[in-house]
Design a protein around this motif. Structure first.
Motif, PDB file in Angstrom:
ATOM      1  N   SER A  13       5.932   3.662 -15.580  1.00  0.00           N
ATOM      2  CA  SER A  13       6.632   2.416 -15.877  1.00  0.00           C
ATOM      3  C   SER A  13       5.667   1.264 -15.640  1.00  0.00           C
ATOM      4  N   ARG A  31       2.779   2.298 -13.010  1.00  0.00           N
ATOM      5  CA  ARG A  31       3.202   3.064 -11.838  1.00  0.00           C
ATOM      6  C   ARG A  31       3.558   4.452 -12.377  1.00  0.00           C
ATOM      7  N   ASN A  33       4.587   8.480 -12.559  1.00  0.00           N
ATOM      8  CA  ASN A  33       5.618   9.388 -12.050  1.00  0.00           C
ATOM      9  C   ASN A  33       6.888   8.660 -11.615  1.00  0.00           C
ATOM     10  N   THR A  34       7.137   7.494 -12.182  1.00  0.00           N
ATOM     11  CA  THR A  34       8.393   6.781 -11.939  1.00  0.00           C
ATOM     12  C   THR A  34       8.892   6.239 -13.268  1.00  0.00           C
ATOM     13  N   THR A  35      10.177   6.073 -13.318  1.00  0.00           N
ATOM     14  CA  THR A  35      10.752   5.413 -14.479  1.00  0.00           C
ATOM     15  C   THR A  35      11.275   4.058 -14.029  1.00  0.00           C
ATOM     16  N   LEU A  78      15.539   2.259  -7.516  1.00  0.00           N
ATOM     17  CA  LEU A  78      14.218   2.144  -8.128  1.00  0.00           C
ATOM     18  C   LEU A  78      13.489   0.893  -7.654  1.00  0.00           C
ATOM     19  N   LEU A  81      12.333   1.596  -4.153  1.00  0.00           N
ATOM     20  CA  LEU A  81      11.188   2.499  -4.217  1.00  0.00           C
ATOM     21  C   LEU A  81       9.927   1.748  -4.642  1.00  0.00           C
ATOM     22  N   GLU A  82      10.043   0.870  -5.592  1.00  0.00           N
ATOM     23  CA  GLU A  82       8.907   0.077  -6.056  1.00  0.00           C
ATOM     24  C   GLU A  82       8.384  -0.825  -4.929  1.00  0.00           C
ATOM     25  N   GLN A  85       6.576   1.333  -2.427  1.00  0.00           N
ATOM     26  CA  GLN A  85       5.272   1.740  -2.958  1.00  0.00           C
ATOM     27  C   GLN A  85       4.275   0.589  -2.865  1.00  0.00           C
TER      28      GLN A  85
END
Length: 174
Positions: A13, A31, A33-35, A78, A81-82, A85
């Motif tokens: 993404s 990024r 392995n994430t959507t 999400l 999570l972002e 990260q």
């Protein structure tokens, strides 16, 4: 969907940042392995030539039809999570910088120890020369000559030992 069924593909993404104005702007950072959430309507509203408002409004209606609380929960997760990260990335960069700093200090200490060892070797040679001189010339004050040289050698030896101890206390062993 292809990434789920085939290992040769992956998902990613685009990270979006705040533009300060209307909407979010891409940072052009991927990024893996994430959507991410789709900001297609925001992008379409900024498109040139501009799409008619009726088209964008109708697309928004169609997109809202299938979304519910689960989609909002997913969006929040999400985003969380972002943010996590981003924090991990920051901490990783800081840790890498500290590691480089420690490596620099370690190398500096090792260089200092080598210089001290070289100095001690020269002193040892000087002491050997003085000893030979004392053996052959009885007119000089042997105690004074040996005492001064011995004091200098002991001071240098303590200096090297303290540098090695400092290196050991910091966990920087050879």
């Amino acid at each position: 969907a292809l990434a789920v069924n085939n290992d040769k593909f992956g998902c990613a993404s685009v990270v979006l940042g705040s533009s300060g104005g209307k909407g979010r702007e891409p940072t052009f950072e991927l990024r893996y392995n994430t959507t991410g959430d789709s900001y297609a309507l925001e992008a379409a509203s900024r498109a040139s030539p501009q799409l008619p408002d009726s088209v964008i409004d109708r697309a928004a209606e169609l997109m809202e039809g299938g979304k519910g609380d689960a989609a909002d929960d997913l969006r929040r997760l999400l985003l969380d999570l972002e943010q996590r990260q981003d924090r991990i990335d920051l901490l990783t960069r800081e840790a890498e910088a500290k590691l480089q700093e420690v490596e620099h200090y370690k190398q500096d200490m090792l260089n200092r120890i080598e210089v001290s060892k070289t100095y001690l070797s020269r002193l040892e040679g000087r002491m050997a020369s003085i000893f030979e001189t004392l053996q052959s010339d009885e007119s000089r004050n042997a105690y004074e000559l040996v005492g001064d040289s011995l004091d200098e050698l002991r001071i240098s030896k303590k200096k090297v030992a303290s540098e090695q101890e400092l290196l050991s206390r910091k966990g920087l062993k050879r």
